[in-house]
Design an enzyme around this catalytic site. Structure first.
Site, short mmCIF file in Angstrom:
data_model
loop_
_atom_site.label_atom_id
_atom_site.label_comp_id
_atom_site.label_asym_id
_atom_site.label_seq_id
_atom_site.Cartn_x
_atom_site.Cartn_y
_atom_site.Cartn_z
CE LYS A 89 41.91 43.69 24.06
NZ LYS A 89 42.08 44.79 25.03
CE LYS B 166 49.48 47.32 25.31
NZ LYS B 166 48.42 46.31 25.49
#
Ligand SMILES: [Mg+2]
Length: 372
Positions: A270, A169
């Protein structure tokens, strides 16, 4: 009393998941240490039970908010009462006709219908999707934002746990700090198959252009650098790195549009962002038709959602599969027996019919409400 083989009852549960490690930080100071999950139990007139789940990683990430999921599930459950859960496209159409949007809430009911479809026919969900193309899935693990020293430690933990793909990240105080972070991770993760740097849509176009220029010599994928497809496309023009998009991809049409804009090289789907297995299958097949490699996963949740995503991923043509992800690895609570786990960075597809997992109903407590 529901007719045999049709949906006669839907129970909705709330679950609170707790992260096993330290809180997980995304770009822009977003941080999560717990997740608000919703589980549905769908029963047919002849007593067959299917399970589905949707979970909000943090409401500041993707659209979704636990209480709104559960509120919308009440009318959605009413809309599917009496439907044959094996006719997954027809059930999904009923949900679309009842309420516009709220893909994340529809995802839970859709997963439960696929579980029922499998149990009714004695087949695994992956086989109903055209047949498992692999029984094992190479997973990636995510490394949240923290200090450089902690990040290096987490990189070596990931290597020790056997992961060959790591998502890092980014999106910290400055684009220069992000470049430092990426360089540190590339050094610490030398030899892995794939490193993906995910800004979760945080960078401005100008900052993203500076970052990709600074890391152009490094073998990394860049994930969702900016919030919009147009910004990502402009940044990609100045980069030699492959780009992955996920947050903006809410269905097949969005993949086609992003591809037409030259905004991406790979796709991350997703389940909750697309609306369940049914529309995700369609989106997956469109990505494959366009020649785009992909993952199928969900951003948060436990055993049910992780298993559902594993079935879709394992039914994908191997050369187009970038890997998989188990959000359940991040949380302490186990609600099912037989769900895939990360073992040396690999997940195995369950063998039984439907999702192939056994839910521990005692772990769920009492349902919040029932529709019948
Ligand atoms: Mg992402």
């Amino acid at each position: 009393m529901a007719a045999t083989g049709t949906i006669g009852r839907v129970d909705v549960y709330a679950v609170r998941y707790h992260h096993v490690g330290p809180s997980f930080a995304l770009s822009g100071g977003r941080r999560a240490s717990e997740q608000d999950g919703t589980i549905v139990r769908v029963e047919t007139g002849d007593g067959l039970v299917g399970w589905g789940e949707q979970c909000v990683f943090t409401p500041s990430f993707l659209p979704g908010f636990g209480p709104s999921t559960r509120a919308v599930l009440e009318p959605l459950a009413r809309a599917v009462l009496g439907a044959d859960p094996c006719r997954v496209e027809a059930v999904h159409a009923r949900m679309e006709a009842a309420i516009r949007g709220y893909a994340y809430a529809k995802s839970a009911l859709d997963i439960a219908c696929w579980d029922l479809f499998g149990k009714a026919t004695g087949r695994r969900v992956a086989d109903l999707l055209g047949g498992a193309r692999q029984e094992e899935l190479q997973l990636y693990t995510g490394i949240g934002i923290s200090s450089l020293d902690e990040t290096r430690e987490r990189c070596s933990d990931a290597l020790a746990a056997g992961f060959r793909q790591v998502q890092v990240k980014v999106g910290t105080s400055s684009w220069r700090a992000d470049v430092d972070r990426i360089e540190a991770c590339v050094e610490a993760l030398a030899g892995v198959d794939r490193i993906i740097v995910d800004a979760n849509g945080y960078w401005s176009q100008a900052d993203a252009v500076r970052v990709v220029a600074a890391i152009d010599h490094l073998d990394v994928y860049v994930e969702q650098p900016c919030a919009s497809v147009a910004e990502c496309a402009r940044v990609r023009r100045s980069s030699r790195r492959p780009f992955v998009l996920d947050e903006v991809l809410t269905g097949a049409r969005e993949i086609v549009e992003a591809h037409a804009s030259d905004a991406l090289d790979a796709v991350r789907l997703k389940l909750a962002n697309v609306g369940g297995i049914t529309p995700t299958r369609r989106a997956r097949d469109v990505a494959v038709a366009l020649g785009l490699p992909l993952t199928v996963e969900d951003s948060g949740g436990g055993d049910i959602v992780s298993t559902a995503a594993t079935h879709v991923a394992c039914s994908t043509e191997p050369k187009f599969l970038l890997g998989g992800y188990l959000p359940s690895e991040m949380v302490a609570e186990r609600i099912a027996v037989g769900a895939p786990r990360a073992e040396q960075g690999v997940a195995r597809l369950p063998a039984g019919p439907g999702l192939g997992i056994e839910i521990d109903e005692s772990a769920l407590g009492e349902p919040l409400f029932r529709v019948e």
